[in-house]
Design a protein around this motif. Structure first.
Motif, PDB file in Angstrom:
ATOM      1  N   ASP A   1      15.040  12.824 -12.886  1.00  0.00           N
ATOM      2  CA  ASP A   1      15.200  11.491 -13.459  1.00  0.00           C
ATOM      3  C   ASP A   1      15.504  10.430 -12.404  1.00  0.00           C
ATOM      4  OD1 ASP A   1      17.606   9.593 -14.987  1.00  0.00           O
ATOM      5  OD2 ASP A   1      15.626   9.756 -15.907  1.00  0.00           O
ATOM      6  N   LEU A   2      16.244  10.788 -11.363  1.00  0.00           N
ATOM      7  CA  LEU A   2      16.585   9.809 -10.334  1.00  0.00           C
ATOM      8  C   LEU A   2      15.365   9.394  -9.502  1.00  0.00           C
ATOM      9  CD1 LEU A   2      20.081  11.017  -9.065  1.00  0.00           C
ATOM     10  CD2 LEU A   2      19.553   8.986 -10.422  1.00  0.00           C
ATOM     11  N   ILE A   3      14.376  10.250  -9.452  1.00  0.00           N
ATOM     12  CA  ILE A   3      13.117   9.877  -8.800  1.00  0.00           C
ATOM     13  C   ILE A   3      12.295   9.020  -9.748  1.00  0.00           C
ATOM     14  CG2 ILE A   3      10.988  10.701  -7.740  1.00  0.00           C
ATOM     15  CD1 ILE A   3      13.524  11.214  -6.101  1.00  0.00           C
ATOM     16  N   HIS A   4      12.300   9.354 -11.027  1.00  0.00           N
ATOM     17  CA  HIS A   4      11.576   8.547 -12.014  1.00  0.00           C
ATOM     18  C   HIS A   4      12.065   7.101 -11.967  1.00  0.00           C
ATOM     19  CE1 HIS A   4      11.244  12.487 -14.613  1.00  0.00           C
ATOM     20  NE2 HIS A   4      10.635  12.574 -13.437  1.00  0.00           N
ATOM     21  N   LYS A   5      13.380   6.918 -11.931  1.00  0.00           N
ATOM     22  CA  LYS A   5      13.951   5.566 -11.903  1.00  0.00           C
ATOM     23  C   LYS A   5      13.603   4.838 -10.608  1.00  0.00           C
ATOM     24  CE  LYS A   5      17.793   6.708 -14.986  1.00  0.00           C
ATOM     25  NZ  LYS A   5      19.269   6.916 -15.098  1.00  0.00           N
ATOM     26  N   ALA A   6      13.747   5.527  -9.477  1.00  0.00           N
ATOM     27  CA  ALA A   6      13.500   4.879  -8.186  1.00  0.00           C
ATOM     28  C   ALA A   6      12.038   4.481  -8.030  1.00  0.00           C
ATOM     29  CB  ALA A   6      13.914   5.800  -7.044  1.00  0.00           C
ATOM     30  N   VAL A   7      11.135   5.366  -8.413  1.00  0.00           N
ATOM     31  CA  VAL A   7       9.712   5.028  -8.330  1.00  0.00           C
ATOM     32  C   VAL A   7       9.406   3.878  -9.286  1.00  0.00           C
ATOM     33  CG1 VAL A   7       7.358   5.841  -8.768  1.00  0.00           C
ATOM     34  CG2 VAL A   7       8.994   7.325  -7.579  1.00  0.00           C
ATOM     35  N   GLY A   8       9.975   3.940 -10.485  1.00  0.00           N
ATOM     36  CA  GLY A   8       9.716   2.903 -11.474  1.00  0.00           C
ATOM     37  C   GLY A   8      10.168   1.528 -11.024  1.00  0.00           C
ATOM     38  N   TRP A   9      11.412   1.424 -10.521  1.00  0.00           N
ATOM     39  CA  TRP A   9      11.868   0.079 -10.142  1.00  0.00           C
ATOM     40  C   TRP A   9      11.222  -0.406  -8.851  1.00  0.00           C
ATOM     41  CZ3 TRP A   9      14.163  -0.606  -5.489  1.00  0.00           C
ATOM     42  CH2 TRP A   9      15.042   0.357  -4.964  1.00  0.00           C
ATOM     43  N   THR A  10      10.802   0.535  -8.001  1.00  0.00           N
ATOM     44  CA  THR A  10      10.087   0.115  -6.789  1.00  0.00           C
ATOM     45  C   THR A  10       8.704  -0.422  -7.154  1.00  0.00           C
ATOM     46  OG1 THR A  10      11.266   1.846  -5.567  1.00  0.00           O
ATOM     47  CG2 THR A  10       9.431   0.803  -4.465  1.00  0.00           C
ATOM     48  N   LEU A  11       8.038   0.247  -8.077  1.00  0.00           N
ATOM     49  CA  LEU A  11       6.759  -0.275  -8.572  1.00  0.00           C
ATOM     50  C   LEU A  11       6.938  -1.636  -9.240  1.00  0.00           C
ATOM     51  CD1 LEU A  11       5.142   2.961 -10.074  1.00  0.00           C
ATOM     52  CD2 LEU A  11       4.335   1.673  -8.078  1.00  0.00           C
ATOM     53  N   ARG A  12       8.014  -1.787  -9.983  1.00  0.00           N
ATOM     54  CA  ARG A  12       8.304  -3.081 -10.603  1.00  0.00           C
ATOM     55  C   ARG A  12       8.413  -4.192  -9.552  1.00  0.00           C
ATOM     56  NH1 ARG A  12      13.961  -2.807 -12.552  1.00  0.00           N
ATOM     57  NH2 ARG A  12      14.373  -3.474 -10.416  1.00  0.00           N
TER      58      ARG A  12
ATOM     59  N   GLY B   1       0.790  -1.224   0.000  1.00  0.00           N
ATOM     60  CA  GLY B   1       0.000   0.000   0.000  1.00  0.00           C
ATOM     61  C   GLY B   1       0.820   1.271   0.000  1.00  0.00           C
ATOM     62  N   TRP B   2       1.856   1.311   0.832  1.00  0.00           N
ATOM     63  CA  TRP B   2       2.637   2.542   0.939  1.00  0.00           C
ATOM     64  C   TRP B   2       3.533   2.771  -0.277  1.00  0.00           C
ATOM     65  CZ3 TRP B   2       3.174   6.787   4.199  1.00  0.00           C
ATOM     66  CH2 TRP B   2       2.204   6.859   5.185  1.00  0.00           C
ATOM     67  N   THR B   3       3.909   1.726  -0.953  1.00  0.00           N
ATOM     68  CA  THR B   3       4.675   1.912  -2.192  1.00  0.00           C
ATOM     69  C   THR B   3       3.822   2.660  -3.215  1.00  0.00           C
ATOM     70  OG1 THR B   3       6.006  -0.074  -1.837  1.00  0.00           O
ATOM     71  CG2 THR B   3       5.826   0.740  -4.105  1.00  0.00           C
ATOM     72  N   PHE B   4       2.584   2.229  -3.383  1.00  0.00           N
ATOM     73  CA  PHE B   4       1.698   2.910  -4.335  1.00  0.00           C
ATOM     74  C   PHE B   4       1.344   4.309  -3.857  1.00  0.00           C
ATOM     75  CE2 PHE B   4       0.841  -1.627  -5.310  1.00  0.00           C
ATOM     76  CZ  PHE B   4       1.231  -1.612  -6.639  1.00  0.00           C
ATOM     77  N   LYS B   5       1.229   4.480  -2.548  1.00  0.00           N
ATOM     78  CA  LYS B   5       0.903   5.801  -1.994  1.00  0.00           C
ATOM     79  C   LYS B   5       2.024   6.802  -2.273  1.00  0.00           C
ATOM     80  CE  LYS B   5      -0.647   7.971   2.318  1.00  0.00           C
ATOM     81  NZ  LYS B   5      -1.095   7.710   3.721  1.00  0.00           N
ATOM     82  N   ILE B   6       3.270   6.406  -1.980  1.00  0.00           N
ATOM     83  CA  ILE B   6       4.397   7.307  -2.210  1.00  0.00           C
ATOM     84  C   ILE B   6       4.639   7.489  -3.706  1.00  0.00           C
ATOM     85  CG2 ILE B   6       6.853   7.698  -1.806  1.00  0.00           C
ATOM     86  CD1 ILE B   6       5.109   8.021   0.687  1.00  0.00           C
ATOM     87  N   ALA B   7       4.450   6.437  -4.480  1.00  0.00           N
ATOM     88  CA  ALA B   7       4.594   6.548  -5.942  1.00  0.00           C
ATOM     89  C   ALA B   7       3.638   7.589  -6.502  1.00  0.00           C
ATOM     90  CB  ALA B   7       4.354   5.198  -6.598  1.00  0.00           C
ATOM     91  N   LYS B   8       2.435   7.607  -5.992  1.00  0.00           N
ATOM     92  CA  LYS B   8       1.453   8.594  -6.459  1.00  0.00           C
ATOM     93  C   LYS B   8       1.901  10.008  -6.102  1.00  0.00           C
ATOM     94  CE  LYS B   8      -3.480   9.728  -6.228  1.00  0.00           C
ATOM     95  NZ  LYS B   8      -4.797   9.339  -5.638  1.00  0.00           N
ATOM     96  N   LEU B   9       2.469  10.178  -4.910  1.00  0.00           N
ATOM     97  CA  LEU B   9       2.946  11.502  -4.495  1.00  0.00           C
ATOM     98  C   LEU B   9       4.102  11.982  -5.369  1.00  0.00           C
ATOM     99  CD1 LEU B   9       2.921  11.138  -0.588  1.00  0.00           C
ATOM    100  CD2 LEU B   9       1.293  12.403  -2.010  1.00  0.00           C
ATOM    101  N   LEU B  10       4.892  11.039  -5.889  1.00  0.00           N
ATOM    102  CA  LEU B  10       6.092  11.398  -6.641  1.00  0.00           C
ATOM    103  C   LEU B  10       5.934  11.268  -8.150  1.00  0.00           C
ATOM    104  CD1 LEU B  10       8.797   9.649  -4.390  1.00  0.00           C
ATOM    105  CD2 LEU B  10       8.282  12.094  -4.506  1.00  0.00           C
ATOM    106  N   GLN B  11       4.752  10.934  -8.622  1.00  0.00           N
ATOM    107  CA  GLN B  11       4.593  10.642 -10.050  1.00  0.00           C
ATOM    108  C   GLN B  11       4.831  11.850 -10.947  1.00  0.00           C
ATOM    109  OE1 GLN B  11       0.640   9.160 -10.577  1.00  0.00           O
ATOM    110  NE2 GLN B  11      -0.366  11.091 -10.119  1.00  0.00           N
ATOM    111  N   ASN B  12       4.734  13.045 -10.393  1.00  0.00           N
ATOM    112  CA  ASN B  12       4.986  14.246 -11.192  1.00  0.00           C
ATOM    113  C   ASN B  12       6.331  14.887 -10.893  1.00  0.00           C
ATOM    114  OD1 ASN B  12       2.415  14.223 -12.550  1.00  0.00           O
ATOM    115  ND2 ASN B  12       1.484  14.948 -10.641  1.00  0.00           N
ATOM    116  N   ASP B  13       7.197  14.161 -10.182  1.00  0.00           N
ATOM    117  CA  ASP B  13       8.512  14.696  -9.840  1.00  0.00           C
ATOM    118  C   ASP B  13       9.299  15.000 -11.115  1.00  0.00           C
ATOM    119  OD1 ASP B  13      10.226  14.579  -6.999  1.00  0.00           O
ATOM    120  OD2 ASP B  13      11.477  14.583  -8.789  1.00  0.00           O
ATOM    121  N   SER B  14      10.147  16.011 -11.041  1.00  0.00           N
ATOM    122  CA  SER B  14      10.866  16.452 -12.239  1.00  0.00           C
ATOM    123  C   SER B  14      12.224  15.779 -12.429  1.00  0.00           C
ATOM    124  CB  SER B  14      11.083  17.968 -12.181  1.00  0.00           C
ATOM    125  OG  SER B  14      11.865  18.321 -11.047  1.00  0.00           O
TER     126      SER B  14
END
Length: 232
Positions: free
Chosen positions: A178-189, A163-176
Motif C-alpha cells: 500500500d505504501l508504494i501504491h500511495k507514493a506512485v499515485g501522488w507522484t503521478l498526480r 519521463g522517469w516518473t512514468f517509467k518508474i511508475a510503470k515498473l511499480l504498478q503491480n507492487d503489492s
C-alpha cells in the motif's frame, strides 16, 4: 561518541514538544507492521528543522551515528541536515553526501525519511547523470528502496521532466504494498499538474493494472476524470 553528538542529543531531549504516541500516529508501529522497528521520542518536524539549522555543519562521522539510530527523529534530523548540506555543497561535497546516502540507505527505513530526502539527494544528484540506479531501486526487495525510486523522481517533476516518473511508475504498478501504491499515485498526480494530457494518456494505458489506491491518488487533481472513466 563525540561531544557534538552529546550536545545534539541533549538539545533533542530538551526540545521534546509532543509525545511518542502523537508523533507516531501516522505510522504503523505494531508487531509485524512496517514501522515496528521504529522508536519515537516526541519531537515534531518543525522543531527538528529548527534544530537542524544549528547543526548544519555536523560532520559526516556524526551524521553516520545519527542515521543509524533506532530513534526516528534522530534519523530524520540527520536527513534534514544532509539535504541542507547537499543544497549548499560543492560538487565534491554533493558526491560525498550522495554516496553516504547510498551506503546508509538501509537506515532510511520509514516513509517520512524517504519522502523528506530521496528527491533532494538521489533525485537532485541524478538529474544530470545516469539514472540506472533508480531502476535498481525499483526492483529491490526492500520496500523503502522501491519507494525511494519513485519519490526521487519528484525532483525531476519539479524541473518539468516527467519521463522517469512514468517509467518508474510503470515498473511499480503491480507492487503489492500500500505504501508504494500511495507514493506512485501522488507522484503521478504531481506529474499531472505539469502535463495533464500525458498523465491521462498514461492512465488510459495502465489504469486497468493499477491498484485502486494508486489510481485514486493519481486522479485526485484531474479536471478530466470523466475522460478516463469512459476509457477504462
Amino acid at each position: 561518541m563525540s561531544d557534538t553528538i552529546r550536545k545534539l542529543r541533549k538539545v533533542l531531549q530538551e526540545s521534546i514538544d509532543s509525545t511518542p504516541a502523537k508523533v507516531s500516529i501516522f505510522f504503523k508501529t505494531g508487531p509485524g507492521d512496517y514501522a515496528q522497528h521504529d522508536r519515537f521520542i516526541g519531537i515534531t518536524v518543525p522543531t527538528l528543522r529548527k534544530i537542524a539549522k544549528s547543526f548544519l555543519n555536523l560532520a559526516m562521522q556524526d551524521l553516520g551515528l545519527l542515521i543509524q539510530s533506532t530513534i526516528n527523529e534522530e534519523r530524520l534530523l540527520a536527513l534534514i541536515i544532509l539535504t541542507g548540506q547537499y543544497n549548499i555543497g560543492t560538487s565534491e561535497q554533493k558526491e560525498e553526501i550522495y554516496q553516504f546516502y547510498r551506503t546508509n540507505i538501509g537506515h532510511i527505513n520509514n516513509w517520512n525519511l524517504v519522502d523528506s530526502s530521496a528527491h533532494l539527494i538521489i533525485g537532485a544528484h541524478l538529474f544530470e547523470r545516469d539514472r540506472d540506479f533508480l531502476e535498481e531501486l525499483a526492483g529491490s526487495q526492500n520496500l523503502w528502496e522501491r519507494r525511494a525510486a519513485i519519490v526521487a523522481t519528484w525532483y525531476f517533476i519539479r524541473k518539468s521532466e516527467l519521463g522517469w516518473t512514468f517509467k518508474i511508475a510503470k515498473l511499480l504498478q503491480n507492487d503489492s504494498h500500500d505504501l508504494i501504491h500511495k507514493a506512485v499515485g501522488w507522484t503521478l498526480r504531481e506529474a499531472g499538474k505539469k502535463d495533464e494530457a500525458r498523465l491521462i494518456a498514461f492512465l488510459c494505458d495502465h489504469a486497468h493494472q493499477m491498484p485502486k489506491t494508486m489510481l485514486r491518488y493519481a486522479m485526485e487533481r484531474l479536471s478530466q476524470k470523466e475522460v478516463i472513466n469512459r476509457k477504462l
